[in-house]
Design a protein around this motif. Structure first.
Motif, PDB file in Angstrom:
ATOM      1  N   ALA A   1      14.894  -0.955  14.245  1.00  0.00           N
ATOM      2  CA  ALA A   1      14.086  -0.470  15.458  1.00  0.00           C
ATOM      3  C   ALA A   1      13.886   0.979  15.577  1.00  0.00           C
ATOM      4  CB  ALA A   1      15.215  -0.843  16.611  1.00  0.00           C
ATOM      5  N   GLU A   2      14.728   1.906  15.071  1.00  0.00           N
ATOM      6  CA  GLU A   2      14.468   3.155  14.704  1.00  0.00           C
ATOM      7  C   GLU A   2      13.328   3.682  14.125  1.00  0.00           C
ATOM      8  OE1 GLU A   2      15.720   5.474  16.985  1.00  0.00           O
ATOM      9  OE2 GLU A   2      14.806   7.372  16.093  1.00  0.00           O
ATOM     10  N   CYS A   3      13.288   2.755  12.871  1.00  0.00           N
ATOM     11  CA  CYS A   3      12.143   3.140  12.128  1.00  0.00           C
ATOM     12  C   CYS A   3      10.668   2.703  12.743  1.00  0.00           C
ATOM     13  CB  CYS A   3      12.278   2.095  10.801  1.00  0.00           C
ATOM     14  SG  CYS A   3      10.961   2.238   9.455  1.00  0.00           S
ATOM     15  N   ARG A   4      10.501   1.830  13.421  1.00  0.00           N
ATOM     16  CA  ARG A   4       9.448   1.449  14.281  1.00  0.00           C
ATOM     17  C   ARG A   4       8.382   1.349  13.376  1.00  0.00           C
ATOM     18  NH1 ARG A   4       9.323   1.355  19.209  1.00  0.00           N
ATOM     19  NH2 ARG A   4       7.068   1.144  19.469  1.00  0.00           N
ATOM     20  N   SER A   5       7.642   2.057  12.422  1.00  0.00           N
ATOM     21  CA  SER A   5       6.545   1.909  11.806  1.00  0.00           C
ATOM     22  C   SER A   5       6.848   2.336  10.370  1.00  0.00           C
ATOM     23  CB  SER A   5       5.162   2.498  12.333  1.00  0.00           C
ATOM     24  OG  SER A   5       4.256   2.346  11.400  1.00  0.00           O
ATOM     25  N   GLY A   6       6.885   1.345   9.170  1.00  0.00           N
ATOM     26  CA  GLY A   6       7.401   1.959   7.920  1.00  0.00           C
ATOM     27  C   GLY A   6       7.338   0.571   7.129  1.00  0.00           C
ATOM     28  N   ILE A   7       8.622   0.771   6.205  1.00  0.00           N
ATOM     29  CA  ILE A   7       8.672  -0.159   5.201  1.00  0.00           C
ATOM     30  C   ILE A   7      10.201  -0.443   4.936  1.00  0.00           C
ATOM     31  CG2 ILE A   7       8.512   0.928   3.110  1.00  0.00           C
ATOM     32  CD1 ILE A   7       7.005  -1.103   2.035  1.00  0.00           C
ATOM     33  N   LEU A   8      10.713  -1.717   4.672  1.00  0.00           N
ATOM     34  CA  LEU A   8      11.983  -2.097   4.246  1.00  0.00           C
ATOM     35  C   LEU A   8      12.067  -2.399   2.896  1.00  0.00           C
ATOM     36  CD1 LEU A   8      14.965  -3.084   4.478  1.00  0.00           C
ATOM     37  CD2 LEU A   8      14.205  -5.161   5.370  1.00  0.00           C
ATOM     38  N   LEU A   9      12.659  -1.489   2.094  1.00  0.00           N
ATOM     39  CA  LEU A   9      12.543  -1.782   0.391  1.00  0.00           C
ATOM     40  C   LEU A   9      13.966  -2.663   0.315  1.00  0.00           C
ATOM     41  CD1 LEU A   9      11.474   1.649  -0.679  1.00  0.00           C
ATOM     42  CD2 LEU A   9       9.910  -0.462  -0.369  1.00  0.00           C
ATOM     43  N   LYS A  10      13.700  -3.616  -0.744  1.00  0.00           N
ATOM     44  CA  LYS A  10      14.886  -4.678  -0.958  1.00  0.00           C
ATOM     45  C   LYS A  10      15.044  -4.702  -2.357  1.00  0.00           C
ATOM     46  CE  LYS A  10      16.042  -7.853   1.719  1.00  0.00           C
ATOM     47  NZ  LYS A  10      17.463  -7.528   2.174  1.00  0.00           N
ATOM     48  N   GLY A  11      16.337  -4.506  -3.073  1.00  0.00           N
ATOM     49  CA  GLY A  11      16.566  -4.930  -4.233  1.00  0.00           C
ATOM     50  C   GLY A  11      16.122  -4.000  -5.282  1.00  0.00           C
ATOM     51  N   SER A  12      16.470  -4.306  -6.665  1.00  0.00           N
ATOM     52  CA  SER A  12      16.076  -3.024  -7.664  1.00  0.00           C
ATOM     53  C   SER A  12      15.608  -3.739  -8.951  1.00  0.00           C
ATOM     54  CB  SER A  12      17.160  -2.297  -7.864  1.00  0.00           C
ATOM     55  OG  SER A  12      16.916  -1.272  -8.984  1.00  0.00           O
ATOM     56  N   ARG A  13      14.403  -3.074  -9.522  1.00  0.00           N
ATOM     57  CA  ARG A  13      13.886  -3.582 -10.717  1.00  0.00           C
ATOM     58  C   ARG A  13      13.945  -2.337 -11.705  1.00  0.00           C
ATOM     59  NH1 ARG A  13       9.104  -7.914  -9.403  1.00  0.00           N
ATOM     60  NH2 ARG A  13      10.602  -9.652  -8.692  1.00  0.00           N
ATOM     61  N   GLY A  14      14.977  -1.543 -11.722  1.00  0.00           N
ATOM     62  CA  GLY A  14      14.941  -0.309 -12.291  1.00  0.00           C
ATOM     63  C   GLY A  14      14.116   0.976 -12.007  1.00  0.00           C
TER      64      GLY A  14
ATOM     65  N   LYS B   1       0.720  -1.245  -0.012  1.00  0.00           N
ATOM     66  CA  LYS B   1      -0.002   0.033  -0.068  1.00  0.00           C
ATOM     67  C   LYS B   1       0.819   1.299  -0.012  1.00  0.00           C
ATOM     68  CE  LYS B   1      -3.996  -2.163   2.152  1.00  0.00           C
ATOM     69  NZ  LYS B   1      -4.763  -2.257   3.572  1.00  0.00           N
ATOM     70  N   GLY B   2       0.537   2.095  -0.881  1.00  0.00           N
ATOM     71  CA  GLY B   2       1.537   3.277  -1.007  1.00  0.00           C
ATOM     72  C   GLY B   2       1.029   4.445   0.007  1.00  0.00           C
ATOM     73  N   GLY B   3       2.267   5.531   0.094  1.00  0.00           N
ATOM     74  CA  GLY B   3       1.712   6.480   1.039  1.00  0.00           C
ATOM     75  C   GLY B   3       2.940   7.172   1.430  1.00  0.00           C
ATOM     76  N   ILE B   4       3.091   8.165   2.484  1.00  0.00           N
ATOM     77  CA  ILE B   4       4.450   8.644   3.059  1.00  0.00           C
ATOM     78  C   ILE B   4       4.500   7.946   4.347  1.00  0.00           C
ATOM     79  CG2 ILE B   4       5.213  10.733   3.772  1.00  0.00           C
ATOM     80  CD1 ILE B   4       3.448  12.444   1.774  1.00  0.00           C
ATOM     81  N   MET B   5       5.636   7.179   4.508  1.00  0.00           N
ATOM     82  CA  MET B   5       5.935   6.706   5.370  1.00  0.00           C
ATOM     83  C   MET B   5       7.471   6.604   5.874  1.00  0.00           C
ATOM     84  SD  MET B   5       5.228   2.792   4.006  1.00  0.00           S
ATOM     85  CE  MET B   5       3.892   3.429   3.195  1.00  0.00           C
ATOM     86  N   ASP B   6       8.216   6.421   6.839  1.00  0.00           N
ATOM     87  CA  ASP B   6       9.526   5.992   7.005  1.00  0.00           C
ATOM     88  C   ASP B   6       9.910   4.915   6.201  1.00  0.00           C
ATOM     89  OD1 ASP B   6       9.483   8.262   8.410  1.00  0.00           O
ATOM     90  OD2 ASP B   6       9.664   7.380  10.263  1.00  0.00           O
ATOM     91  N   ALA B   7      11.122   4.795   5.661  1.00  0.00           N
ATOM     92  CA  ALA B   7      11.456   3.653   4.988  1.00  0.00           C
ATOM     93  C   ALA B   7      13.075   3.315   5.039  1.00  0.00           C
ATOM     94  CB  ALA B   7      11.338   3.863   3.534  1.00  0.00           C
ATOM     95  N   VAL B   8      13.350   2.198   4.994  1.00  0.00           N
ATOM     96  CA  VAL B   8      14.543   1.595   5.318  1.00  0.00           C
ATOM     97  C   VAL B   8      15.171   0.890   3.738  1.00  0.00           C
ATOM     98  CG1 VAL B   8      16.300  -0.040   6.286  1.00  0.00           C
ATOM     99  CG2 VAL B   8      14.434   0.732   7.517  1.00  0.00           C
ATOM    100  N   LEU B   9      15.972   1.493   3.227  1.00  0.00           N
ATOM    101  CA  LEU B   9      16.556   1.197   2.020  1.00  0.00           C
ATOM    102  C   LEU B   9      17.671   0.073   2.223  1.00  0.00           C
ATOM    103  CD1 LEU B   9      16.568   4.292  -0.107  1.00  0.00           C
ATOM    104  CD2 LEU B   9      14.627   3.182   0.527  1.00  0.00           C
ATOM    105  N   ASP B  10      17.541  -0.899   1.637  1.00  0.00           N
ATOM    106  CA  ASP B  10      18.929  -1.850   1.611  1.00  0.00           C
ATOM    107  C   ASP B  10      19.811  -1.548   0.919  1.00  0.00           C
ATOM    108  OD1 ASP B  10      18.166  -2.691  -1.021  1.00  0.00           O
ATOM    109  OD2 ASP B  10      18.348  -4.781  -1.005  1.00  0.00           O
ATOM    110  N   GLN B  11      21.077  -2.150   0.746  1.00  0.00           N
ATOM    111  CA  GLN B  11      22.270  -1.640   0.235  1.00  0.00           C
ATOM    112  C   GLN B  11      22.082  -1.689  -1.209  1.00  0.00           C
ATOM    113  OE1 GLN B  11      22.172  -4.673   2.135  1.00  0.00           O
ATOM    114  NE2 GLN B  11      24.126  -4.811   3.395  1.00  0.00           N
ATOM    115  N   GLU B  12      21.419  -2.576  -2.109  1.00  0.00           N
ATOM    116  CA  GLU B  12      21.028  -2.235  -3.331  1.00  0.00           C
ATOM    117  C   GLU B  12      20.279  -1.021  -3.847  1.00  0.00           C
ATOM    118  OE1 GLU B  12      19.887  -6.016  -5.217  1.00  0.00           O
ATOM    119  OE2 GLU B  12      19.626  -5.294  -7.198  1.00  0.00           O
ATOM    120  N   LEU B  13      19.174  -1.138  -3.192  1.00  0.00           N
ATOM    121  CA  LEU B  13      18.473   0.225  -3.717  1.00  0.00           C
ATOM    122  C   LEU B  13      19.093   1.655  -3.398  1.00  0.00           C
ATOM    123  CD1 LEU B  13      15.624   0.609  -5.029  1.00  0.00           C
ATOM    124  CD2 LEU B  13      14.579   0.552  -2.797  1.00  0.00           C
TER     125      LEU B  13
END
Length: 441
Positions: free
Chosen positions: A342-355, A208-220
């Motif tokens: 832990a600091e993100c608390r509520s949000g999303i972890l984004l992993k990998g890249s598809r361009g 689900k889209g929206g404005i939220m805190d996000a953790v980006l992995d090393q690739e993205l």
């Protein structure tokens, strides 16, 4: 005929091998050869260029005739060209652990088949793998008396798997490329990883889209460093006024934790012993502790724009070199991965890249992640798919608040001006506040 103010010749000779496998069948195995030189001649104003095939067969008399021809073409150009001063030189090429030339084509096919077959688990309806190997000798000479020569082999593989359940299809992909020799032995786990991820994505929920805190992995996060920051720092784009970073040297454009580097001296896939203008490569700190510090340049954009380093000129065989990145990355911070989740608390972890796509002039980007995980109460929750990240480059740089100390570099290819060159980008895990996450809801 007027004498040229300057000329240089970059000669590339060698071979390129490709193997393609589809559902355990070797569909193609091919080799192509190159023996091409790019001659640039600087006249009273602009460049004249000649692309010379079968250069190894040319006599000095013929090369002199090509220089005269290119000089005639230079005489009709009208762009004022100056060349900035830069130190000439060459770095040693690291030794390979196993030279791909010492391995037969048949054995390479078998090694690639082993990786592809490992992806054929229950639920996988298609699996593919390919191998590329570029072996070449580069010779550079110019009218200032500089001459350099080196041999380089870049090789690697990729494997992908497609899973299907009812009407849902999902894909997983793994790849590895290197300058350090053959890397396909004992890599069956990469095929299995691609397949298992495709299977897991079948049961993942659309994000689900929206404005939220996000953790980006090393690739993205590495893709962000390359596409959003690296391209905007290229001197030719700055010179043409199509970079959001133009006029901002010395300005605070990101948080204190943010430092972005392009370093062609690292022994990663984007390593360059010498650039396409004979300049000794060196590390360029593009952003240092949040402050825009340097642009990356060739000698021409260095003279016009300034505020940066030459040594970033690259080109395909038989093509005019352009300002290009090499190994581009966000520097490590001092947080741990667990602390960032832990600091993100509520949000999303984004992993990998598809361009995705970026407009460095307007300063906006949109990248597709391969998948993600919801973060609830500071812990990973359910897996999600069909997720993307959109944003404004400068605003995003200010919203990076934590960087882990776990940087990973990912090799690939970068396209620009119709040319493709090997690069690496990387980053540690980063925490991005108020990210614009795209999904289906």
């Amino acid at each position: 005929m007027e004498e040229p103010a300057f000329y240089d010749i970059r000669h590339v000779s060698g071979s390129s091998t490709h193997i393609e496998i589809d559902n355990s069948i070797v569909e193609s195995a091919s080799v192509s050869f190159v023996d091409t030189a790019t001659l640039r001649v600087l006249g009273r104003k602009g460049w004249g260029v000649a692309i010379i095939e079968n250069y190894s067969m040319k006599s000095q008399k013929e090369i002199d005739e090509y220089i005269s021809t290119a000089m005639r073409y230079a005489s009709v150009t009208e762009e004022e060209v100056s060349l900035g001063d830069a130190k000439s030189g060459i770095l040693p090429v690291p030794a390979m652990k196993e030279n791909p030339q010492d391995v037969s084509l048949e054995e390479k096919c078998e090694l690639l088949l082993n990786i592809e077959k490992a992806a054929k688990i229950k639920g996988i309806v298609n699996s593919r793998a390919n191998y590329t190997e570029g072996l070449g000798t580069v010779f550079y000479t110019d009218s200032s008396g500089n001459e350099y020569k080196y041999d380089m082999c870049r090789s690697g593989y990729s494997v992908s798997a497609v899973a299907k359940e009812n009407d849902i299809m999902q894909a997983g992909r793994e790849s590895e490329h290197t300058i350090l020799g053959l890397n396909m032995r004992h890599k069956e786990n990469k095929g299995l990883e691609a397949a298992e991820r495709a299977i897991k994505l079948l049961s993942a929920s659309p994000a689900k889209g929206g404005i939220m805190d996000a953790v980006l992995d090393q690739e993205l996060a590495g893709v962000f460093a390359h596409e959003a920051v690296g391209h905007a720092s290229e001197g030719d784009l700055v010179k043409e006024g199509v970079s959001v970073l133009r006029g901002k040297i010395g300005e605070k454009i990101g948080g204190d934790i943010v430092s972005v580097v392009d370093d062609p001296t690292l022994h990663e896939f984007g390593f360059m012993p010498v650039d396409a203008e004979g300049v000794l490569p060196k590390r360029t700190d593009i952003i240092k502790n949040g402050v825009l510090n340097s642009f990356i340049h060739d000698r021409q954009t260095l003279a016009v724009v300034g505020d940066g380093d030459a040594g970033h000129s690259r080109g395909e065989a038989g093509a005019v070199p352009l300002v290009r990145m090499s190994n581009t990355f966000i520097e490590n911070g001092d947080s741990s991965y667990d602390e960032i989740i832990a600091e993100c608390r509520s949000g999303i972890l984004l992993k990998g890249s598809r361009g995705g796509q970026v407009d460095p002039g307007r300063g906006v980007f949109q990248f597709n992640a391969e998948y993600g995980y919801l973060i609830e109460n500071g812990e990973l929750a359910g897996m999600v798919r069909d997720v993307s990240l959109t944003g404004d480059i400068l605003k995003t740089l200010h919203n990076i608040v934590l960087c882990a100390g776990d940087r990973v570099m990912n090799p690939g290819y970068c396209g620009k001006g119709g040319q493709s060159v090997p690069v690496t980008d990387g980053s540690p895990h980063i925490l991005l506040k108020s990210a614009v996450v795209g999904g289906q809801g």
